[in-house]
Scaffold this motif. Sequence first.
Motif, PDB file in Angstrom:
ATOM      1  N   ARG A 128      63.397  49.912 -50.478  1.00 52.87           N
ATOM      2  CA  ARG A 128      64.693  50.581 -50.304  1.00 52.87           C
ATOM      3  C   ARG A 128      64.810  51.755 -51.291  1.00 52.87           C
ATOM      4  O   ARG A 128      65.220  52.849 -50.923  1.00 52.87           O
ATOM      5  CB  ARG A 128      65.848  49.600 -50.489  1.00 52.87           C
ATOM      6  CG  ARG A 128      67.215  50.251 -50.185  1.00 52.87           C
ATOM      7  CD  ARG A 128      68.395  49.285 -50.343  1.00 52.87           C
ATOM      8  NE  ARG A 128      68.493  48.790 -51.705  1.00 52.87           N
ATOM      9  CZ  ARG A 128      68.253  47.535 -52.080  1.00 52.87           C
ATOM     10  NH1 ARG A 128      67.896  46.631 -51.190  1.00 52.87           N
ATOM     11  NH2 ARG A 128      68.374  47.188 -53.338  1.00 52.87           N
ATOM     12  N   LYS A 131      62.224  54.587 -50.048  1.00 51.33           N
ATOM     13  CA  LYS A 131      62.023  54.848 -48.622  1.00 51.33           C
ATOM     14  C   LYS A 131      61.980  56.331 -48.278  1.00 51.33           C
ATOM     15  O   LYS A 131      61.329  56.716 -47.310  1.00 51.33           O
ATOM     16  CB  LYS A 131      63.054  54.114 -47.768  1.00 51.33           C
ATOM     17  CG  LYS A 131      64.458  54.655 -47.821  1.00 51.33           C
ATOM     18  CD  LYS A 131      65.334  53.818 -46.914  1.00 51.33           C
ATOM     19  CE  LYS A 131      66.772  54.251 -46.960  1.00 51.33           C
ATOM     20  NZ  LYS A 131      67.588  53.393 -46.097  1.00 51.33           N
ATOM     21  N   ASP A 136      57.166  57.436 -42.615  1.00 51.49           N
ATOM     22  CA  ASP A 136      57.510  56.401 -41.642  1.00 51.49           C
ATOM     23  C   ASP A 136      56.434  56.173 -40.587  1.00 51.49           C
ATOM     24  O   ASP A 136      56.558  55.284 -39.751  1.00 51.49           O
ATOM     25  CB  ASP A 136      58.852  56.703 -40.971  1.00 51.49           C
ATOM     26  CG  ASP A 136      58.843  57.986 -40.156  1.00 51.49           C
ATOM     27  OD1 ASP A 136      57.804  58.673 -40.079  1.00 51.49           O
ATOM     28  OD2 ASP A 136      59.905  58.300 -39.588  1.00 51.49           O
ATOM     29  N   ASP A 166      64.894  49.696 -43.841  1.00 51.20           N
ATOM     30  CA  ASP A 166      65.960  49.848 -42.841  1.00 51.20           C
ATOM     31  C   ASP A 166      65.544  50.804 -41.725  1.00 51.20           C
ATOM     32  O   ASP A 166      66.276  51.711 -41.345  1.00 51.20           O
ATOM     33  CB  ASP A 166      67.263  50.308 -43.502  1.00 51.20           C
ATOM     34  CG  ASP A 166      68.482  50.037 -42.620  1.00 51.20           C
ATOM     35  OD1 ASP A 166      68.397  49.169 -41.733  1.00 51.20           O
ATOM     36  OD2 ASP A 166      69.517  50.710 -42.815  1.00 51.20           O
ATOM     37  N   ARG A 167      64.304  50.602 -41.226  1.00 53.51           N
ATOM     38  CA  ARG A 167      63.776  51.444 -40.147  1.00 53.51           C
ATOM     39  C   ARG A 167      62.535  50.784 -39.557  1.00 53.51           C
ATOM     40  O   ARG A 167      61.993  49.832 -40.120  1.00 53.51           O
ATOM     41  CB  ARG A 167      63.411  52.834 -40.663  1.00 53.51           C
ATOM     42  CG  ARG A 167      62.236  52.825 -41.638  1.00 53.51           C
ATOM     43  CD  ARG A 167      61.857  54.213 -42.092  1.00 53.51           C
ATOM     44  NE  ARG A 167      60.639  54.192 -42.888  1.00 53.51           N
ATOM     45  CZ  ARG A 167      60.465  54.904 -43.978  1.00 53.51           C
ATOM     46  NH1 ARG A 167      61.427  55.689 -44.418  1.00 53.51           N
ATOM     47  NH2 ARG A 167      59.331  54.850 -44.636  1.00 53.51           N
ATOM     48  N   ALA A 168      62.090  51.334 -38.443  1.00 51.17           N
ATOM     49  CA  ALA A 168      60.821  50.900 -37.868  1.00 51.17           C
ATOM     50  C   ALA A 168      59.693  51.496 -38.706  1.00 51.17           C
ATOM     51  O   ALA A 168      59.795  52.623 -39.186  1.00 51.17           O
ATOM     52  CB  ALA A 168      60.716  51.369 -36.421  1.00 51.17           C
ATOM     53  N   GLN A 169      58.643  50.729 -38.879  1.00 50.61           N
ATOM     54  CA  GLN A 169      57.489  51.160 -39.686  1.00 50.61           C
ATOM     55  C   GLN A 169      56.288  50.356 -39.223  1.00 50.61           C
ATOM     56  O   GLN A 169      56.382  49.146 -39.077  1.00 50.61           O
ATOM     57  CB  GLN A 169      57.752  50.863 -41.168  1.00 50.61           C
ATOM     58  CG  GLN A 169      56.651  51.229 -42.124  1.00 50.61           C
ATOM     59  CD  GLN A 169      56.753  52.658 -42.614  1.00 50.61           C
ATOM     60  OE1 GLN A 169      57.847  53.195 -42.738  1.00 50.61           O
ATOM     61  NE2 GLN A 169      55.630  53.272 -42.871  1.00 50.61           N
TER      62      GLN A 169
END
Length: 181
Positions: A128, A131, A136, A166-169
């Motif tokens: 976090r 990031k 990404d 807090d995302r696609a990775q």
Amino acid sequence: MAALDDLQAAMDNLQHAMSELKSPKVNTKLAGNNLSDATVKICVLGAGAFGTAMATVAARNNHEVVIYARDQAVVDSINNDHINPKYKMETFTLPSNITSTTNVAEAVAGAGLIMHALPAQKSPDFFREHKDVIPDDVIICSTAKGLYLRSKCLLSEAILGPDGLDRAQPMAFLSGVCHPS
């Protein structure tokens, strides 16, 4: 050195798994779907015993390796003497294609693969916090073990969810037997 052989086999398996990925953004970063086709920059987040072992395996496969470490003294020792002074590793000479930095942005810049070797309970907060500098589209291969206790969830959920990136990775997990010393 059996542990390094095991790590080499795990890296081979990871390489095969990455070659199966279909994302063009990810594949471009991995030099044509195969880590052995060309030198790839590999970032290792964590300079503990396992992060150092992963860095050594990647370096022995002729990749450019950068280890992120919190401790400037560890960074200086890796860069100047090719030795990690932590965890009784001071007698093991690291390959010359391993460097180290305390700067996460510098460590991940241009990386085709990020090896995550940080403690599980610290990982979501670390991701976090950083990031904005972690690309990404780069695969994060986590070597951390266990569940994330704060949220009572799998570590992958914590890293990719609101507690972490807090995302696609793209993510992979490298695990195996833990041998007591």
